[in-house]
Design a protein around this motif. Structure first.
Motif, PDB file in Angstrom:
ATOM      1  N   GLN A 148     -13.260  17.913  -1.848  1.00 51.43           N
ATOM      2  CA  GLN A 148     -14.722  17.815  -1.888  1.00 51.43           C
ATOM      3  C   GLN A 148     -15.255  16.733  -0.958  1.00 51.43           C
ATOM      4  O   GLN A 148     -16.445  16.738  -0.612  1.00 51.43           O
ATOM      5  N   GLY A 149     -14.424  15.779  -0.584  1.00 53.27           N
ATOM      6  CA  GLY A 149     -14.889  14.717   0.309  1.00 53.27           C
ATOM      7  C   GLY A 149     -13.979  13.518   0.229  1.00 53.27           C
ATOM      8  O   GLY A 149     -12.995  13.519  -0.525  1.00 53.27           O
ATOM      9  N   ALA A 150     -14.305  12.538   1.052  1.00 51.18           N
ATOM     10  CA  ALA A 150     -13.515  11.310   1.064  1.00 51.18           C
ATOM     11  C   ALA A 150     -14.466  10.114   1.166  1.00 51.18           C
ATOM     12  O   ALA A 150     -15.402  10.132   1.978  1.00 51.18           O
ATOM     13  N   GLY A 151     -14.230   9.121   0.338  1.00 47.17           N
ATOM     14  CA  GLY A 151     -15.023   7.895   0.377  1.00 47.17           C
ATOM     15  C   GLY A 151     -14.139   6.737   0.778  1.00 47.17           C
ATOM     16  O   GLY A 151     -13.036   6.586   0.244  1.00 47.17           O
ATOM     17  N   VAL A 152     -14.607   5.954   1.739  1.00 45.49           N
ATOM     18  CA  VAL A 152     -13.858   4.752   2.126  1.00 45.49           C
ATOM     19  C   VAL A 152     -14.796   3.562   2.021  1.00 45.49           C
ATOM     20  O   VAL A 152     -16.001   3.677   2.229  1.00 45.49           O
ATOM     21  N   VAL A 153     -14.225   2.428   1.673  1.00 46.52           N
ATOM     22  CA  VAL A 153     -15.059   1.239   1.541  1.00 46.52           C
ATOM     23  C   VAL A 153     -15.493   0.774   2.928  1.00 46.52           C
ATOM     24  O   VAL A 153     -16.684   0.576   3.178  1.00 46.52           O
ATOM     25  N   ILE A 154     -14.549   0.643   3.849  1.00 47.32           N
ATOM     26  CA  ILE A 154     -14.851   0.130   5.181  1.00 47.32           C
ATOM     27  C   ILE A 154     -14.296   1.079   6.235  1.00 47.32           C
ATOM     28  O   ILE A 154     -13.100   1.383   6.230  1.00 47.32           O
ATOM     29  N   GLU A 155     -15.157   1.540   7.126  1.00 47.80           N
ATOM     30  CA  GLU A 155     -14.696   2.346   8.255  1.00 47.80           C
ATOM     31  C   GLU A 155     -14.753   1.500   9.519  1.00 47.80           C
ATOM     32  O   GLU A 155     -15.754   0.828   9.795  1.00 47.80           O
ATOM     33  N   LYS A 156     -13.654   1.516  10.266  1.00 45.08           N
ATOM     34  CA  LYS A 156     -13.658   0.900  11.595  1.00 45.08           C
ATOM     35  C   LYS A 156     -14.150   1.960  12.577  1.00 45.08           C
ATOM     36  O   LYS A 156     -13.374   2.791  13.067  1.00 45.08           O
ATOM     37  N   GLY A 157     -15.467   1.951  12.828  1.00 43.05           N
ATOM     38  CA  GLY A 157     -16.098   3.008  13.613  1.00 43.05           C
ATOM     39  C   GLY A 157     -15.648   3.017  15.061  1.00 43.05           C
ATOM     40  O   GLY A 157     -15.850   4.000  15.782  1.00 43.05           O
ATOM     41  N   PHE A 158     -15.020   1.917  15.488  1.00 41.52           N
ATOM     42  CA  PHE A 158     -14.542   1.830  16.868  1.00 41.52           C
ATOM     43  C   PHE A 158     -13.146   2.440  17.017  1.00 41.52           C
ATOM     44  O   PHE A 158     -12.595   2.473  18.111  1.00 41.52           O
ATOM     45  N   GLN A 159     -12.565   2.908  15.911  1.00 41.78           N
ATOM     46  CA  GLN A 159     -11.315   3.657  16.012  1.00 41.78           C
ATOM     47  C   GLN A 159     -11.631   5.135  15.741  1.00 41.78           C
ATOM     48  O   GLN A 159     -12.745   5.475  15.319  1.00 41.78           O
ATOM     49  N   GLN A 160     -10.673   6.018  16.017  1.00 44.51           N
ATOM     50  CA  GLN A 160     -11.042   7.434  16.175  1.00 44.51           C
ATOM     51  C   GLN A 160     -10.889   8.310  14.924  1.00 44.51           C
ATOM     52  O   GLN A 160     -11.295   9.472  14.932  1.00 44.51           O
ATOM     53  N   GLY A 161     -10.305   7.744  13.854  1.00 49.92           N
ATOM     54  CA  GLY A 161     -10.001   8.593  12.702  1.00 49.92           C
ATOM     55  C   GLY A 161     -11.211   9.294  12.106  1.00 49.92           C
ATOM     56  O   GLY A 161     -11.161  10.493  11.808  1.00 49.92           O
ATOM     57  N   GLY A 162     -12.292   8.566  11.921  1.00 51.76           N
ATOM     58  CA  GLY A 162     -13.481   9.140  11.283  1.00 51.76           C
ATOM     59  C   GLY A 162     -14.055  10.292  12.082  1.00 51.76           C
ATOM     60  O   GLY A 162     -14.325  11.375  11.534  1.00 51.76           O
ATOM     61  N   ASP A 163     -14.238  10.082  13.403  1.00 52.46           N
ATOM     62  CA  ASP A 163     -14.792  11.148  14.251  1.00 52.46           C
ATOM     63  C   ASP A 163     -13.913  12.389  14.208  1.00 52.46           C
ATOM     64  O   ASP A 163     -14.395  13.518  14.086  1.00 52.46           O
ATOM     65  N   GLN A 164     -12.590  12.154  14.313  1.00 58.53           N
ATOM     66  CA  GLN A 164     -11.678  13.296  14.343  1.00 58.53           C
ATOM     67  C   GLN A 164     -11.715  14.096  13.041  1.00 58.53           C
ATOM     68  O   GLN A 164     -11.858  15.323  13.058  1.00 58.53           O
ATOM     69  N   LEU A 165     -11.613  13.381  11.924  1.00 59.13           N
ATOM     70  CA  LEU A 165     -11.561  14.085  10.634  1.00 59.13           C
ATOM     71  C   LEU A 165     -12.890  14.761  10.311  1.00 59.13           C
ATOM     72  O   LEU A 165     -12.913  15.855   9.744  1.00 59.13           O
ATOM     73  N   ARG A 166     -14.008  14.127  10.688  1.00 59.58           N
ATOM     74  CA  ARG A 166     -15.309  14.791  10.466  1.00 59.58           C
ATOM     75  C   ARG A 166     -15.412  16.061  11.306  1.00 59.58           C
ATOM     76  O   ARG A 166     -15.928  17.074  10.846  1.00 59.58           O
ATOM     77  N   SER A 167     -14.892  16.012  12.545  1.00 55.18           N
ATOM     78  CA  SER A 167     -14.958  17.208  13.400  1.00 55.18           C
ATOM     79  C   SER A 167     -14.091  18.329  12.836  1.00 55.18           C
ATOM     80  O   SER A 167     -14.299  19.501  13.138  1.00 55.18           O
ATOM     81  N   GLU A 168     -13.116  17.948  11.998  1.00 54.98           N
ATOM     82  CA  GLU A 168     -12.285  18.960  11.337  1.00 54.98           C
ATOM     83  C   GLU A 168     -12.882  19.400  10.003  1.00 54.98           C
ATOM     84  O   GLU A 168     -12.249  20.134   9.243  1.00 54.98           O
ATOM     85  N   GLY A 169     -14.087  18.888   9.695  1.00 57.70           N
ATOM     86  CA  GLY A 169     -14.794  19.370   8.512  1.00 57.70           C
ATOM     87  C   GLY A 169     -14.706  18.506   7.276  1.00 57.70           C
ATOM     88  O   GLY A 169     -15.226  18.868   6.213  1.00 57.70           O
ATOM     89  N   MET A 170     -14.037  17.342   7.353  1.00 52.58           N
ATOM     90  CA  MET A 170     -13.945  16.498   6.164  1.00 52.58           C
ATOM     91  C   MET A 170     -15.264  15.750   5.965  1.00 52.58           C
ATOM     92  O   MET A 170     -15.806  15.178   6.909  1.00 52.58           O
ATOM     93  N   ASP A 171     -15.790  15.790   4.738  1.00 53.87           N
ATOM     94  CA  ASP A 171     -17.032  15.083   4.408  1.00 53.87           C
ATOM     95  C   ASP A 171     -16.682  13.641   4.025  1.00 53.87           C
ATOM     96  O   ASP A 171     -16.299  13.370   2.893  1.00 53.87           O
ATOM     97  N   ILE A 172     -16.789  12.749   4.993  1.00 50.13           N
ATOM     98  CA  ILE A 172     -16.374  11.356   4.778  1.00 50.13           C
ATOM     99  C   ILE A 172     -17.600  10.462   4.693  1.00 50.13           C
ATOM    100  O   ILE A 172     -18.485  10.511   5.549  1.00 50.13           O
ATOM    101  N   ARG A 173     -17.651   9.634   3.660  1.00 48.09           N
ATOM    102  CA  ARG A 173     -18.722   8.633   3.559  1.00 48.09           C
ATOM    103  C   ARG A 173     -18.091   7.246   3.510  1.00 48.09           C
ATOM    104  O   ARG A 173     -17.178   7.008   2.720  1.00 48.09           O
ATOM    105  N   ALA A 174     -18.598   6.358   4.351  1.00 48.15           N
ATOM    106  CA  ALA A 174     -18.133   4.965   4.373  1.00 48.15           C
ATOM    107  C   ALA A 174     -19.241   4.079   3.823  1.00 48.15           C
ATOM    108  O   ALA A 174     -20.413   4.274   4.155  1.00 48.15           O
TER     109      ALA A 174
END
Lengths: 189, 189
Positions: A148-174
């Motif tokens: 259903q989604g993924a919640g993270v406390v802190i996202e390092k927006g300057f690294q690529q994991g968030g962009d990649q996983l969101r582009s694959e459809g994961m609903d991630i909230r930081a």
């Protein structure tokens, strides 16, 4: 989450170009009153999603997920990093590369504790290269459960994991996303 | 704690002569509503002791200690089993032998998060041979802090750790003490 940003600025320690230590409240010493606010915030953020189980990975996701579980009123399962006599042999597996430990390893969840009926929320402390979330997603998929989604406390927006996983459809909230950091200077998106 | 005994009987699985698996609610899947009752019970049991910090060891103590911390309203610190880039170099150390993993290892707490002013309650999931409690006691002593007591969810009373540590003066309270167990039959003290 403004209070989180304040806490990161006041208590966080930046080492090198990519390590942020928040071990005064998040992953060594635990400010449990603050983790309770974080759990409440995750519940607010995901209030429109049906969740039957929270999934995290040992070690640093456990306290966050356990306290968040009180707000979601669902069981929490943490994936294990080590084989031990105490883990069932029949498991779902995911693979993770740890940049801090510089090695690949498997994470495992007993098949007893995840099923295709489950609607899963993944929670973790950090999102950087996305390795932990990928390994946990492997486990959800292996179980045939719904992510259903993924919640993270802190996202390092300057690294690529968030962009990649969101582009694959994961609903991630930081709850806080760092756009850049260097010693003495942390900037949020 | 009667509800705990019921849960152990209903959900626990005995393997061989000394392994009790309670991973449906305590150390793999977490029944967080029940862990909240456990936390409340620990607070009741230790209500006459001044506590400024709860200390546990990764992995399986973390969820129990974090949720109990909400009831004690004090920070929780978990000792780490692995060296990692994220752990300070300046640590207090304890040594533990794991019977389930059949190896000795060190557990460590950053010196930032324990001081001689602290009045410490140790919490853990199991007490069997007492190895984890000994390692945690080492850390409290190294910090010059005061050990106020230790709470464990389940004590295997047929193993020697509890007797030995109590004879050395540790105030240990177990929420359930098993006097004997074999497949299909668990007896409490």
């Amino acid at each position: 989450m403004d209070k989180l940003k304040t806490k990161i600025i006041e208590e966080g320690r930046v080492l090198g170009s990519s390590v942020l230590k928040v071990d005064s409240f998040l992953n060594h010493q635990l400010d449990v009153a603050f983790l309770n606010e974080i759990g409440k915030e995750f519940k607010e953020v995901f209030k429109d999603k049906e969740i039957t189980k929270i999934l995290t990975a040992e070690v640093s996701g456990i306290a966050i997920a356990a306290i968040a579980g009180l707000h979601f009123q669902v069981p929490v399962v943490f994936a294990k990093k080590t084989q031990s006599l105490n883990l069932d042999k029949d498991t779902y597996e995911g693979e993770v590369y740890s940049y801090t430990k510089e090695q690949h390893f498997k994470i495992r969840v007993s098949r007893r504790y995840l099923s295709k009926e489950d609607k899963v929320l993944i929670l973790d402390d950090f999102l950087a290269n996305g390795e932990a979330l990928k390994g946990l997603r492997d486990i959800v998929e292996a179980a045939g459960a719904t992510l259903q989604g993924a919640g993270v406390v802190i996202e390092k927006g300057f690294q690529q994991g968030g962009d990649q996983l969101r582009s694959e459809g994961m609903d991630i909230r930081a709850l806080a996303t760092i756009s850049s950091m260097e010693e003495g200077n942390i900037t949020f998106r």
